[in-house]
Design a protein around this motif. Structure first.
Motif, PDB file in Angstrom:
ATOM      1  N   THR A   1       5.943  -7.090  -1.427  1.00 46.39           N
ATOM      2  CA  THR A   1       4.921  -6.231  -0.825  1.00 46.39           C
ATOM      3  C   THR A   1       3.619  -6.289  -1.604  1.00 46.39           C
ATOM      4  O   THR A   1       2.528  -6.340  -1.015  1.00 46.39           O
ATOM      5  N   MET A   2       3.710  -6.300  -2.940  1.00 46.84           N
ATOM      6  CA  MET A   2       2.497  -6.395  -3.747  1.00 46.84           C
ATOM      7  C   MET A   2       1.796  -7.727  -3.538  1.00 46.84           C
ATOM      8  O   MET A   2       0.568  -7.804  -3.512  1.00 46.84           O
TER       9      MET A   2
ATOM     10  N   CYS B   1      -0.151  -7.535  -0.381  1.00 45.43           N
ATOM     11  CA  CYS B   1      -1.396  -6.790  -0.601  1.00 45.43           C
ATOM     12  C   CYS B   1      -2.444  -7.662  -1.282  1.00 45.43           C
ATOM     13  O   CYS B   1      -3.617  -7.680  -0.882  1.00 45.43           O
TER      14      CYS B   1
ATOM     15  N   ARG C   1      -3.760 -10.294   1.147  1.00 43.88           N
ATOM     16  CA  ARG C   1      -4.649  -9.701   2.151  1.00 43.88           C
ATOM     17  C   ARG C   1      -5.993  -9.311   1.540  1.00 43.88           C
ATOM     18  O   ARG C   1      -7.053  -9.490   2.154  1.00 43.88           O
ATOM     19  N   MET C   2      -5.968  -8.784   0.315  1.00 47.16           N
ATOM     20  CA  MET C   2      -7.218  -8.418  -0.351  1.00 47.16           C
ATOM     21  C   MET C   2      -8.089  -9.640  -0.616  1.00 47.16           C
ATOM     22  O   MET C   2      -9.309  -9.609  -0.414  1.00 47.16           O
TER      23      MET C   2
ATOM     24  N   TYR D   1      -5.227  -2.806   1.867  1.00 48.48           N
ATOM     25  CA  TYR D   1      -4.073  -2.149   1.246  1.00 48.48           C
ATOM     26  C   TYR D   1      -3.440  -1.143   2.204  1.00 48.48           C
ATOM     27  O   TYR D   1      -2.210  -1.086   2.331  1.00 48.48           O
ATOM     28  N   ASP D   2      -4.268  -0.368   2.891  1.00 49.74           N
ATOM     29  CA  ASP D   2      -3.738   0.621   3.836  1.00 49.74           C
ATOM     30  C   ASP D   2      -2.998  -0.054   4.984  1.00 49.74           C
ATOM     31  O   ASP D   2      -1.953   0.437   5.440  1.00 49.74           O
TER      32      ASP D   2
ATOM     33  N   VAL E   1      -1.382  -2.856   4.976  1.00 50.95           N
ATOM     34  CA  VAL E   1      -0.087  -3.374   4.531  1.00 50.95           C
ATOM     35  C   VAL E   1       0.885  -2.240   4.247  1.00 50.95           C
ATOM     36  O   VAL E   1       2.032  -2.256   4.693  1.00 50.95           O
ATOM     37  N   VAL E   2       0.426  -1.230   3.506  1.00 48.07           N
ATOM     38  CA  VAL E   2       1.317  -0.148   3.100  1.00 48.07           C
ATOM     39  C   VAL E   2       1.735   0.705   4.294  1.00 48.07           C
ATOM     40  O   VAL E   2       2.856   1.215   4.349  1.00 48.07           O
TER      41      VAL E   2
ATOM     42  N   ALA F   1       4.634  -1.237   5.705  1.00 46.15           N
ATOM     43  CA  ALA F   1       5.116  -2.081   4.609  1.00 46.15           C
ATOM     44  C   ALA F   1       6.453  -2.732   4.937  1.00 46.15           C
ATOM     45  O   ALA F   1       6.682  -3.898   4.610  1.00 46.15           O
TER      46      ALA F   1
ATOM     47  N   GLU G   1       5.930  -5.591   7.413  1.00 44.88           N
ATOM     48  CA  GLU G   1       5.160  -6.655   6.761  1.00 44.88           C
ATOM     49  C   GLU G   1       6.047  -7.443   5.799  1.00 44.88           C
ATOM     50  O   GLU G   1       5.977  -8.679   5.737  1.00 44.88           O
TER      51      GLU G   1
END
Length: 612
Positions: A346-347, A350, A353-354, A442-443, A445-446, A449, A452
Motif C-alpha cells: 500500500t505504501m 502511495c 501515485r505521488m 494519498y487520499d 489510495v487510502v 486501500a 487498490e
C-alpha cells in the motif's frame, strides 16, 4: 410476471451451466463487444451517480440486468467478462477524448466493470478460472487483430479495481501465486493455464520439479534471499578503509566484483523482461516500477563506469578522480520485493501515485524556470559582465530548496525583484500545489486501500509469469543461462534443449528445489491439518450448517427445560429485511405483487358478476 421471471432465471442458469471453453474468431468477439456496448448505452442513456452503480444493492445493476447481459452473450458466455472489460476500455477512451460526455461514458465504463464482476460471481465455480484466464483476440479500430489477452490481464492493464478486488478474481490470483494453477507453453508462445496435477497428491520427487521455480510465491522468496545477500555485499563494498585510497590499491576488491556482477544480472533481468512484454504482450503491460528499475540499472551502470574511470586515472590528480568516482559509484538497487505484504504494498502504491502526480508540478516548474533563468541571466549581463549560466541555475535551485541568496542581487533592483517573484512563485504557489497533489493521491489510495492493494497484488503476480519464459533462471543465475545454456538453444532441438535444462536446473537449484519439494509434499496446509490450523487459526461455528441454524440444548440445561430454538430459524429469517436488493427494487416488487393480487380479485369479481 412472476412466471416470466422464473422462466428467465431458469434459462439463464442453464446458459451458465453450459459454459464451455470457446475459441471465437476476432470478428465474432468484436460483434459481441459492440452488442454489449449498445446494450450499455440503452441501460445508461444519461449520467447517474457512480456510487449507485457499484452498490451491491444497486437499483441499476440488478440481478435481472445481469441476467440480460448473460443472455446477450448467447453461446459465448465464457468470453463475456473479457468482452465487458473490452467495452469498458472503449468507454474510457471515449470519455478521455470527448470531455463533453466524460461523466456519461465513465458511468458506462464502471457499469461494464461491475457487470463483468457480477457475471463471474454467478458463474459455476469450475468455470471461473477458464473465464478469467482464457486468452482472446478482437478486432482493433484499424482492422488488425489485437494481441491475445485474458480478462484478468485486461483488468490489470486497465486498473479495474472493482473487478480485481472480487473474491473470484483473488481466488484465481492466489492459485497462480501459490502454484495451484500453472502455465502450459504451447507452440507460437501461446500460454494456457491449467491446474497443477501434483498440488494435492504426490510425494517428494513429484514436487522436485524445476518448473516450480516459475511459481510467483517461490520467485518472491528467492528474490528476498538474494536481496538480503545483495545488501550484505553492498554494505561491505561501501566500507572503504582509508588505507585503500592511495595509489597502491587500484583494483576492485571481491565485494565490489560481486556487487557489479549482481547488478549486471539485475539489469539483464529487467531489460529482458521488458523486451518480452513488448514482444509478446503490449507496452500497456509496463508498470511504473518497471521504469524505476530501469532507472536504477542505468545509475548502477554509470557508477560502474565512474569506478572504471577512477581506476584508469593516472598522475597527481588520481586521488581526486578516484574519490569523486567513489562518491558517485554506489547507489542502492531498488527492488520492490516486499510489496507482497499489504502494508508495504500500500505504501508503494502511495509513493508511485505521488510521483506520477508530481509530473504536473515539474512541468510547471520547468516552464517557470526557463523564463526566470532567461530573465535573470539577461539582467546579469546588462552590466557587461556575464557569469556562467550554471551560477544562475544554482541560485534558482537553492531558492526552490528554501535557501535563497538575496545578497547576490543587492546591487540591482530589477534582478532582486525578479528573484523575489521566483521565490513567491515556487515556494508559495508551486510547492503548495505539489503538497495538494500529494495529499489528493494519498487520499485516493487510502480511501480504497483494500481494493487498490488487491489490484496491485494481482499485477505483481501476473507480472511474474506474464512474459513467456519456460525455463526460469532468477538473477543472478540468469548470467549462467546467458553464457552457458542459452547458446545451446540454437544448436539442439526443442526437446533436447528442454531435457538439457531439466538436467541443469536441478543441479544448479538443488537447495531451493529441495526446500520447495519438502514444503509442498509434507508441510503445505492442504495436506496437514495442524499446519492449516496453525496458519489460519480457524474459528468454530462459522459454517452454515443445519445444526447451527436450530441448535439443540443438551446436558444439564436440557434437563432444566431450556431451549434456544423456540422460534425456528426460517421464521426468524422472515423478519429480516431483504438486503440483497435496493429499497426501490423491494418496493417495486411489492407493488407488482399487489397489482397481481388486485388483478386476480378483479377477475373473481367479474366472474361473480356474470354468474349473477
Amino acid at each position: 410476471m412472476a412466471s416470466t421471471a422464473n422462466e428467465f432465471d431458469h434459462e439463464d442458469q442453464a446458459s451458465l451451466n453450459s459454459v464451455r471453453s470457446v475459441d471465437p474468431t476476432p470478428d465474432t468477439l468484436t460483434k459481441l463487444v459492440r452488442r454489449l456496448r449498445t446494450l450499455t448505452l440503452t441501460l445508461l442513456p444519461l449520467q447517474v451517480p457512480l456510487d449507485s452503480i457499484n452498490d451491491p444493492t444497486s437499483r441499476i445493476i440488478t440481478p435481472r440486468v445481469v441476467q440480460a447481459y448473460i443472455a446477450a452473450g448467447g453461446d459465448l458466455v465464457e468470453a463475456l467478462p473479457y468482452c465487458l472489460l473490452r467495452a469498458r476500455k472503449e468507454f474510457i477512451w471515449e470519455a478521455n477524448h470527448n470531455p463533453a460526455d466524460y461523466d456519461e461514458n465513465l458511468c458506462r465504463a464502471i457499469a461494464c466493470e461491475v457487470l463483468a464482476r457480477r457475471v463471474i460471481h454467478v458463474s459455476p465455480p469450475e468455470r471461473i478460472t477458464s473465464m478469467m484466464s482464457t486468452r482472446y483476440t478482437h478486432k482493433e479500430l484499424d482492422g488488425d487483430n489485437s494481441d491475445k489477452t485474458s480478462a484478468l490481464e485486461m483488468a490489470i492493464d486497465s486498473h479495474c479495481t472493482i473487478f480485481l478486488s472480487s473474491s473470484e478474481a483473488q481466488d484465481v490470483v492466489n492459485d497462480l501465486w501459490q502454484g495451484r494453477i500453472v502455465q502450459k507453453h504451447s507452440e507460437g508462445h501461446v500460454i494456457e493455464f491449467q491446474p497443477y496435477r501434483e498440488a494435492y497428491n504426490g510425494g517428494f520427487w513429484a514436487h522436485f520439479d524445476p518448473a516450480r521455480l516459475s511459481v510467483p510465491r517461490y520467485q518472491n522468496m528467492f528474490r528476498i534471499i538474494i536481496w538480503f545477500f545483495f545488501l550484505f555485499v553492498y554494505s561491505q563494498a561501501v566500507r572503504e578503509p582509508l588505507d585503500k585510497v592511495n595509489k597502491e590499491h587500484r583494483d576492485l576488491d571481491p565485494f565490489e566484483v560481486i556487487l557489479y556482477v549482481m547488478g549486471l544480472s539485475f539489469a539483464i533481468e529487467d531489460f529482458y523482461k521488458i523486451y518480452k512484454l513488448l514482444l509478446f504482450v503490449s507496452w500497456r503491460a509496463l508498470a511504473f516500477w518497471n521504469f524505476v528499475s530501469i532507472l536504477t540499472d542505468v545509475i548502477l551502470v554509470v557508477a560502474f563506469s565512474l569506478r572504471m574511470a577512477g581506476l584508469s586515472a593516472h598522475g597527481d590528480n588520481f586521488e581526486g578522480k578516484k574519490s569523486n568516482a567513489n562518491y558517485d559509484e554506489y547507489r542502492m538497487k531498488l527492488i520492490t520485493i516486499f510489496d507482497g505484504y499489504k502494508y508495504v504494498g500500500t505504501m508503494q502504491i502511495c509513493v508511485a501515485r505521488m510521483l506520477q502526480e508530481s509530473g504536473i508540478f515539474f512541468a510547471l516548474l520547468a516552464l517557470l524556470g526557463i523564463g526566470f533563468l532567461q530573465g535573470l541571466y539577461a539582467l546579469d549581463a546588462a552590466d557587461g559582465n556575464t557569469e556562467p549560466a550554471q551560477e544562475v541555475i544554482n541560485l534558482l535551485i537553492q531558492a526552490l530548496l528554501q535557501s535563497p541568496d538575496y545578497g547576490r542581487w543587492n546591487g540591482w533592483a530589477p534582478a532582486l525583484f525578479l528573484y523575489y517573484l521566483w521565490n513567491v512563485a515556487t515556494v508559495v504557489i508551486l510547492l503548495n500545489i505539489l503538497i495538494s497533489l500529494f495529499s489528493s493521491a494519498y487520499d485516493d489510495v487510502v480511501e480504497d486501500a483494500a481494493a487498490e492493494y488487491l489490484a496491485y497484488f494481482a499485477d505483481k503476480t501476473i507480472g511474474m509469469i506474464r512474459a513467456p519464459d519456460e525455463f526460469a533462471y532468477p538473477a543472478p543465475f540468469n548470467l549462467i543461462e546467458l553464457v552457458m545454456i542459452a547458446p545451446f538453444e540454437y544448436v539442439l532441438s526443442k526437446s533436447a534443449y528442454a531435457k538439457f535444462n531439466r538436467f541443469v536446473m536441478p543441479v544448479l537449484f538443488f537447495l531451493p528445489l529441495t526446500t520447495i519439494a519438502i514444503f509442498e509434499a509434507e508441510l503445505t496446509p492442504s495436506k496437514n491439518k495442524w499446519v492449516k490450523d496453525w496458519l489460519a487459526h480457524p474459528d468454530q461455528g462459522l459454517e452454515d450448517l443445519p445444526e447451527h441454524r436450530d441448535p439443540i440444548v443438551e446436558g444439564e440445561d436440557a434437563n432444566k427445560g431450556w431451549e434456544i430454538s423456540k422460534v425456528k430459524f426460517d421464521d426468524l429469517v422472515k423478519m429480516l429485511p431483504d438486503t440483497t436488493h435496493s429499497s426501490e427494487t423491494v418496493i417495486l416488487r411489492e407493488i407488482r405483487g399487489l397489482k397481481s393480487e388486485i388483478a386476480e380479485l378483479k377477475k373473481l369479481l367479474l366472474e361473480k358478476h356474470k354468474s349473477e
